[in-house]
Design an enzyme around this catalytic site. Structure first.
Site, PDB file in Angstrom:
ATOM      1  N   HIS A   7       0.841  -1.192   0.000  1.00 38.28           N
ATOM      2  CA  HIS A   7       0.000   0.000   0.000  1.00 38.28           C
ATOM      3  C   HIS A   7       0.878   1.245   0.000  1.00 38.28           C
ATOM      4  O   HIS A   7       1.937   1.267   0.631  1.00 38.28           O
ATOM      5  CB  HIS A   7      -0.895   0.048   1.249  1.00 38.28           C
ATOM      6  N   TYR A  54      -9.155   4.150   8.301  1.00 38.74           N
ATOM      7  CA  TYR A  54      -9.436   4.606   9.656  1.00 38.74           C
ATOM      8  C   TYR A  54     -10.694   5.460   9.594  1.00 38.74           C
ATOM      9  O   TYR A  54     -10.813   6.319   8.711  1.00 38.74           O
ATOM     10  CB  TYR A  54      -8.306   5.474  10.209  1.00 38.74           C
ATOM     11  N   PRO A 111      -2.948   0.278  19.144  1.00 43.50           N
ATOM     12  CA  PRO A 111      -2.770  -0.204  17.777  1.00 43.50           C
ATOM     13  C   PRO A 111      -3.163   0.790  16.686  1.00 43.50           C
ATOM     14  O   PRO A 111      -3.018   0.481  15.504  1.00 43.50           O
ATOM     15  CB  PRO A 111      -3.670  -1.443  17.728  1.00 43.50           C
ATOM     16  N   LYS A 149       1.909   0.338  14.953  1.00 39.00           N
ATOM     17  CA  LYS A 149       3.331   0.472  15.259  1.00 39.00           C
ATOM     18  C   LYS A 149       3.905  -0.610  16.160  1.00 39.00           C
ATOM     19  O   LYS A 149       5.122  -0.707  16.301  1.00 39.00           O
ATOM     20  CB  LYS A 149       3.591   1.841  15.920  1.00 39.00           C
ATOM     21  N   TYR A 154       3.421   8.415  10.002  1.00 38.26           N
ATOM     22  CA  TYR A 154       2.766   7.137   9.753  1.00 38.26           C
ATOM     23  C   TYR A 154       3.698   6.139   9.072  1.00 38.26           C
ATOM     24  O   TYR A 154       3.629   4.925   9.336  1.00 38.26           O
ATOM     25  CB  TYR A 154       1.509   7.343   8.904  1.00 38.26           C
TER      26      TYR A 154
END
Length: 403
Positions: free
Chosen positions: A83, A210, A302, A306, A394
């Protein structure tokens, strides 16, 4: 691993004792074995239990490269899904791409932790490094002297003498507890909600999502072309039995924007669990011959994906330090292990806390708080500088290159 019979219980000898047979312990074992460094892994659970654990599924590109470097990247490269970013939705209509590839040049890989563990076990078995399962009563001794570990396997008490101990046995393991309280400083934040996770044999959404919603956070992830992983925020007091499959799917879809929710393919759950959320760090990550890795030293919520990645960066630092010690006779890297690892840990802890605070509903929040969350997401959407900053966080903080 060698064995002598001069004392009772039997005494085994190795260079590095690794406590914990999860992905961090097994990756460290594999990397050390490839350097010719003798090691033994002690795991309290059975091999089948370890391989059945359902955990994270998103690998930073640095983790991908480390697994390739260890020689366990073939199945990941074949079956994993690359991704270039993750999508965020809020207020039922706004969406944004965290474009890691555009802003950092880094992609990431959707590849389940259970697959990573299977690959590591296969590689370690092939080179016949000792991995002892179903051990109990593990105790660490003389961490500032003649270090050794005692344990029981098949009802037989044993002793393992070693130069160093790697504590890779998780938050509830014995390694961190072996550090004197007078030396240790702990930092913790417990969140007032959990994540209800469902694994289903259904095609996942093409993107990772998300979702910030007034009913609570939601997440769409994937493990393979026919294996999906979804989560919804739930009260920490909920039980799995409170959530039928029908209730879960209805709640998940309700939190997604309509055009995305309608694309979710539902089906029977094959695994369902509720995970509490916490942030935790212990300092230092080294005491004498003991080095803590992964969840033994730190826990992240979560939200930022990470946890596994942070554990693998710990393994990298410790692997390079131990290699330098045995091959060059220098402890420069080992002496810096805690300092360097904690720098990356705290940056990652801050980001994971921030993402959790931004995307979840907290019991004490007011209508003002909800509006400011939306305003912050709107401000990121309106600013390329903010999007670049978010993508950098990120994608994962750099791992100091120790060679």
């Amino acid at each position: 691993m060698t064995q002598t019979h001069k004392t009772q219980p039997p005494v085994l000898k190795t260079q590095v004792a690794i406590i914990g047979g999860g992905p961090s312990g097994m990756l460290l074992s594999l990397l050390l074995s490839k350097e010719g460094i003798d090691n033994v892994v002690l795991e309290r659970s059975s091999r089948d239990h370890v391989l059945a654990r359902i955990r994270a599924g998103v690998l930073e590109w640095g983790s991908v490269e480390l697994l390739r470097r260890a020689g366990v990247g073939a199945r990941m490269d074949r079956d994993g899904h690359v991704h270039n970013g993750t999508r965020v939705a809020w207020q039922g209509e706004h969406t944004m791409l965290i474009d890691s590839k555009k802003w950092t040049g880094k992609s990431f890989m959707a590849y389940g932790q259970s697959y990573v563990t299977e690959d590591l076990y296969a590689a370690v078995s092939e080179i016949e490094t000792p991995v002892l399962h179903d051990v109990s009563d593990v105790q660490l001794h003389e961490l500032t002297g003649a270090s050794h570990v005692t344990f029981v396997q098949d009802g037989v008490a044993q002793r393992l003498d070693c130069d160093f101990i790697a504590g890779c046995d998780g938050f509830h393991g014995v390694s961190r507890q072996a550090i004197p309280a007078s030396v240790q400083k702990n930092y913790e934040k417990v969140y007032p909600f959990g994540w209800l996770g469902v694994l289903s044999e259904t095609p996942p959404l093409p993107d990772l999502w998300y979702v910030q919603h007034e009913r609570g956070f939601a997440l769409a992830s994937q493990r393979s072309a026919m294996l999906s992983r979804y989560y919804v925020q739930c009260p920490i007091t909920d039980r799995v039995e409170d959530w039928s499959d029908e209730r879960f799917w209805n709640e998940l879809i309700a939190r997604f924007p309509p055009e995305i929710g309608s694309a979710i393919i539902t089906g029977p759950s094959i695994e369902k669990s509720i995970a509490p959320l916490r942030s935790f760090v212990t300092e230092p990550m080294r005491y004498g011959a003991l080095f803590l890795c992964g969840d033994a030293a730190h826990i992240v919520p979560p939200t930022g994906a990470k946890g596994l990645n942070l554990a693998l960066s710990d393994v990298y630092y410790l692997w390079r330090g131990l290699t330098q010690h045995y091959q060059q006779g220098s402890d420069t890297l080992l002496d810096r292990y805690s300092e360097v690892a904690l720098d990356r840990v705290w940056k990652t802890e801050r980001f994971s806390w921030w993402m959790t605070s931004l995307l979840h509903v907290f019991p004490e929040q007011s209508s003002f708080d909800h509006r400011t969350q939306a305003a912050e997401l709107n401000s990121i959407l309106a600013s390329e500088h903010a999007q670049a900053w978010l993508a950098e966080q990120y994608a994962g903080f750099p791992v100091e290159d120790w060679g």
